[in-house]
Design a protein around this motif. Structure first.
Motif, short mmCIF file in Angstrom:
data_model
loop_
_atom_site.label_atom_id
_atom_site.label_comp_id
_atom_site.label_asym_id
_atom_site.label_seq_id
_atom_site.Cartn_x
_atom_site.Cartn_y
_atom_site.Cartn_z
N TYR A 1 0.85 -1.18 0.00
CA TYR A 1 0.00 0.00 0.00
C TYR A 1 0.89 1.24 0.00
O TYR A 1 1.87 1.31 0.76
CB TYR A 1 -0.91 0.04 1.23
CG TYR A 1 -1.91 -1.10 1.29
CD1 TYR A 1 -3.18 -0.96 0.74
CD2 TYR A 1 -1.58 -2.30 1.90
CE1 TYR A 1 -4.10 -2.00 0.80
CE2 TYR A 1 -2.50 -3.35 1.95
CZ TYR A 1 -3.75 -3.18 1.41
OH TYR A 1 -4.66 -4.21 1.46
N ASN B 1 -3.97 3.25 -5.19
CA ASN B 1 -4.80 4.12 -4.36
C ASN B 1 -6.07 4.53 -5.10
O ASN B 1 -6.07 4.57 -6.34
CB ASN B 1 -4.02 5.38 -3.95
CG ASN B 1 -2.96 5.08 -2.91
OD1 ASN B 1 -3.25 4.46 -1.89
ND2 ASN B 1 -1.74 5.51 -3.16
N PRO C 1 -4.96 8.71 -8.95
CA PRO C 1 -4.55 8.35 -7.58
C PRO C 1 -3.16 8.88 -7.25
O PRO C 1 -2.40 9.27 -8.13
CB PRO C 1 -4.55 6.83 -7.61
CG PRO C 1 -5.31 6.44 -8.83
CD PRO C 1 -5.15 7.54 -9.80
N SER D 1 -7.79 -0.68 -6.79
CA SER D 1 -7.93 0.10 -5.57
C SER D 1 -9.26 -0.20 -4.90
O SER D 1 -10.15 -0.84 -5.49
CB SER D 1 -7.84 1.60 -5.88
OG SER D 1 -9.03 2.05 -6.52
#
Length: 425
Positions: free
Chosen positions: A136, A233, A254, A315
């Motif tokens: 992440y 993301n 993102p 995401s």
């Protein structure tokens, strides 16, 4: 032609062997390397080292063929006397090497020298299974690492697993574990890592070993491509607007070190009034759609990198945004429906009233009088037979019987006419 093509490699190999033998007859020898060793230099990393044969004449054209046999076959050559390879080592490692000499456009090869690393000890099926990891990326461009796994099929209840990751030259042991019902570690979380988001062709190495009081736990290793396990993301700054019945959705790419052209998007548009959703795809940063403006909608977006740009994990969906309100149809439509219903009710009422009036006053029989029917032969036959019987009686009773049958005939005619009239009505 095909025969010539198939024979050509054989002739080439024969010529090279002949030239090699010729060189050897001239006193030129190619000897295998010596002191060939394999050493584990880091997690899932092997250092291959050797030395030239001391009896080999020095020559600038000397190279070495290196073949990795297990765990995965690989072949390459080098002029150095050492080499490093990254590979999983829980099932062992083996390689071989030979000297390669070029002389007057000819190539001479020595015999192979082989070395092996044994697999680390451990009971069968005690190593972890179903290992999966996700990276992440935070807004500040730092990376966290989350891994999960299952205990081995034959692992005892007191087994303890320990996870390490390596990225380039950095190695870390996990300090934050999640456990199963027996208290065994089955998950790990690194809140901060040395992993650099957006790096390409980098490998994240995961090593999990273990311990138990009575059983040796076999270690397990796996290599992950960094980009393949990066979770993208969600898109940022999502906005929705509605003009008449045209829905417009806009967003920004993102947080990522990749170019905006790398990303693709999915929109989840749910109609709360009708109870159905649409999943739409685009590579742009906006989307327009014609909708029913009397319905309420929720809109969510998620992102991923396209396959040509090192596709990762999709995401999470963005928080839903709502637009519109469940409303009845427009006043014009409602009025039209009301008038139509009232008109149908009026027509049915009038038809029922007309039917009642016609029934009560026998208007059907007046408007549609009965059609005359032919004389009834059965009734005449009945009357003739009665008349003949009457004549056989005495004269005193003749008059009485005749009058009786005349009354009976008139009564039958009256009843027949009434029945006919009722059937017509």
């Amino acid at each position: 032609m095909a025969i010539v093509v198939s024979i050509f490699p054989v002739l080439l190999w024969t010529m090279m062997a002949f030239q090699a033998n010729l060189l050897q007859t001239k006193g030129i020898q190619v000897l295998p390397p010596v002191n060939f060793t394999l050493t584990v230099s880091a997690l899932a990393e092997v250092l291959l080292q050797w030395k030239p044969n001391p009896d080999q004449e020095k020559n600038d054209t000397v190279k070495y063929d290196v073949e990795i046999m297990t765990p995965e076959q690989e072949m390459y050559d080098t002029k150095k006397t050492c080499s490093t390879r990254t590979a999983v080592l829980h099932n062992g490692f083996s390689a071989r090497i030979r000297t390669l000499l070029h002389y007057n456009n000819s190539e001479i090869k020595s015999n192979w020298v082989t070395a092996k690393l044994k697999a680390p000890p451990g009971a069968v099926e005690t190593s972890v299974t179903n290992l999966s990891c996700v990276i992440y990326t935070a807004i500040n461009n730092t990376a966290s690492l989350h891994c999960t796994w299952l205990a081995g099929k034959t692992a005892p209840e007191d087994a303890k697993y320990f996870l390490f990751y390596r990225y380039n030259s950095y190695t870390e042991e996990c300090q934050e574990y999640s456990k199963d019902k027996w208290g065994r570690n089955i998950g790990c979380r690194f809140s901060n890592t040395y992993i650099k988001p957006g790096e390409t062709d980098q490998v994240v190495i995961i090593h999990i070993n273990g311990s138990s009081k009575d059983t040796a736990i076999k270690p397990f290793e796996e290599l992950f491509n960094q980009n393949a396990i990066e979770k993208v993301n969600p898109p940022r700054k999502v906005t929705v607007s509605l003009k008449q019945n045209n829905l417009l959705v806009k967003w920004e790419m993102p947080v990522s070190s990749f170019l905006e052209e790398c990303f693709e998007y999915e929109l989840n548009i749910y109609n709360w009034k009708m109870g159905y959703k649409q999943i739409l795809e685009t590579t742009l940063h906006s989307f327009s759609l014609t909708i029913d403006d009397t319905c309420r909608y929720s809109i969510q977006i998620r992102a991923n990198r396209q396959s040509w740009c090192d596709e990762g994990f999709w995401s999470d969906w963005t928080e839903p945004l709502y637009i519109g309100k469940n409303q009845p149809r427009t006043p014009i439509d409602f009025k039209a429906y009301t008038v139509l219903i009232m008109l149908i009710a009026s027509i049915c009422s009038m038809a029922l009233l007309i039917a009642i009036i016609c029934r009560k006053y026998h208007l059907w029989s007046r408007l549609f009088p009965p059609i005359p029917t032919p004389q009834n032969g059965f009734k005449n036959l009945f009357l003739n037979k009665s008349y003949q019987r009457a004549h056989t009686c005495t004269s005193e009773t003749e008059t009485e019987v005749g009058s009786c049958f005349e009354d009976l005939g008139s009564y039958v005619e009256d009843v027949y006419s009434d029945v006919l009239e009722d059937s017509v009505i």
